[in-house]
Design an enzyme around this catalytic site. Structure first.
Site, mmCIF file in Angstrom:
data_model
loop_
_atom_site.group_PDB
_atom_site.id
_atom_site.type_symbol
_atom_site.label_atom_id
_atom_site.label_comp_id
_atom_site.label_asym_id
_atom_site.label_seq_id
_atom_site.Cartn_x
_atom_site.Cartn_y
_atom_site.Cartn_z
ATOM 1 N N ASP A 55 0.839 -1.192 0.000
ATOM 2 C CA ASP A 55 0.000 0.000 0.000
ATOM 3 C C ASP A 55 0.879 1.249 0.000
ATOM 4 O O ASP A 55 2.037 1.226 0.429
ATOM 5 C CB ASP A 55 -0.955 0.019 1.193
ATOM 6 N N GLU B 70 0.060 -0.874 5.838
ATOM 7 C CA GLU B 70 1.093 -0.285 6.686
ATOM 8 C C GLU B 70 0.922 1.222 6.792
ATOM 9 O O GLU B 70 1.165 1.819 7.841
ATOM 10 C CB GLU B 70 2.479 -0.620 6.133
#
Length: 377
Positions: free
Chosen positions: A72, A131
């Site tokens: 991400d 994250e």
């Protein structure tokens, strides 16, 4: 060696703003499967966070080395000179959101394991799509799945961008912990001309913040800078000029070293809040941790020196990362690309750095696996 820049371009090309799922994970799986990896993917939480655990098993009893990271990325924002998710090479640089943080590093990991023989030992990838977000259903969910499978690694390297001026000048052997605390003080709303009929919460909150701001948490340790408490928000939300408000709120963020725990700090702030008629609500994002300097850090440093000639600084500075969770599985160290452009517009990585990073990762994995079952690294 596999063209690591091409691998990075394939990952960057998929928009994967946190929480990430779907195509970018398909792409990584397509890279790992031909290399002999067994890939498990699952989605967790209402946000539908996708996670991936891939393992390539070595001989029975061999060591297990893990690479960890996230697919991400933060939102690209405005002002790019090119399309954020259309990777573009310009001169010696590769541009695109995630080039540094941290699709470039994951590409280097893939290129690295292609150079490590299967019989060298077990290698795994611990990859999340959350994250950069709340990090609730990402790596923590992966850790639960890894434990349930019994696939615990002996060592783990996280590919966060740790280098500052030159690739290889810094590795992270720990991180400070993080806690956010919301403070609330209730009062009684009333007309400013009749203060005896109201109860103004603002002076109470101001005194509370004054006391909290005067606290010296510590002066740092051998490996950690001093803990710091910072006011990050202050609000009343009162649109009227002639009304005493009913509530006042504030928010604190504390970054703390290994002298404290999140729970102890929350309790300390709560006691101050209560003395001033308020209350504290907290979210502990992670505890401080340290992988003491030793064989593992020396192994990584030696690999960096062999490829760059640099002796990296061992550091615990910076924000949090998913290493704060992974340290519960095994010793963990962070090392990756230059952090100068991460989260910025026109995020870019030097093509040469991608190649060098892949070679460093190859050395780290080979050496970590070569110590044999039962050896301490």
């Amino acid at each position: 060696m596999t063209d690591v820049a091409v691998l990075a371009e394939r990952l960057i090309a998929w928009p994967s703003v946190t929480p990430a799922s779907g195509p970018v994970f398909d792409e990584l799986e397509a890279m790992l499967t031909p290399l002999g990896f067994e890939v498990e993917r699952f989605v967790a939480g209402e946000e539908k966070v996708e996670n991936l655990f891939a393992v390539r098993r070595g001989p029975p009893g061999s060591r297990h080395f893990a690479f960890a990271g996230h697919l991400d990325v933060v939102p690209p924002g405005e002002g790019w000179s090119a399309t954020p998710f259309s990777p573009e090479r310009r001169g010696e640089l590769l541009y695109g959101r995630g080039a540094v943080d941290m699709k470039g590093a994951i590409a280097a990991m893939v290129a690295a394991v292609a150079e490590v023989p299967i019989d060298a030992g077990t290698i795994s990838f611990i990859i999340t799509g959350d994250e950069e977000g709340p990090a609730i259903h990402g790596t923590r969910a992966l850790i639960d799945r890894i434990r349930a499978r019994g696939d615990l690694p002996d060592l783990c390297l996280v590919g966060e961008p740790t280098s500052t001026v030159r690739l290889g000048d810094m590795i992270k052997i720990g991180r400070r912990g993080s806690v956010n605390i919301w403070l609330e003080v209730d009062g009684t709303q009333g007309h400013v001309a009749y203060p005896h009929l109201a109860d103004n919460p603002i002076p109470k909150l101001v005194k509370m913040l004054e006391e909290l701001g005067s606290i010296e948490l510590d002066r740092g340790t051998e490996w950690f800078q001093a803990s710091n408490l910072e006011l990050t928000d202050l609000a009343v939300g009162n649109p009227a000029t002639n009304v005493i408000p009913a509530k006042a709120t504030a928010r604190l963020s504390i970054r703390f070293n290994a002298l404290h725990t999140g729970a102890d700090l929350v309790q300390r702030v709560a006691e101050v809040a209560e003395r001033h008629g308020g209350r504290a609500l907290a979210m502990i994002s992670g505890e401080a941790f340290l992988t003491p300097p030793g064989a593992f850090s020396a192994l990584v440093a030696d690999a960096i020196h062999a490829e760059t000639g640099l002796t990296p600084e061992l550091s615990t500075t910076g924000g949090t990362s998913d290493a704060r969770f992974l340290k519960d599985l095994c010793p963990v160290i962070e090392f990756g690309l230059l952090n100068a452009t991460m989260h910025k517009t026109d995020e870019a990585v030097a093509l040469a750095d991608l190649e060098v990073l892949a070679r460093i990762y190859t050395r780290v994995a080979r050496t970590a696996l070569s110590h044999g079952s039962g050896a301490t690294v």
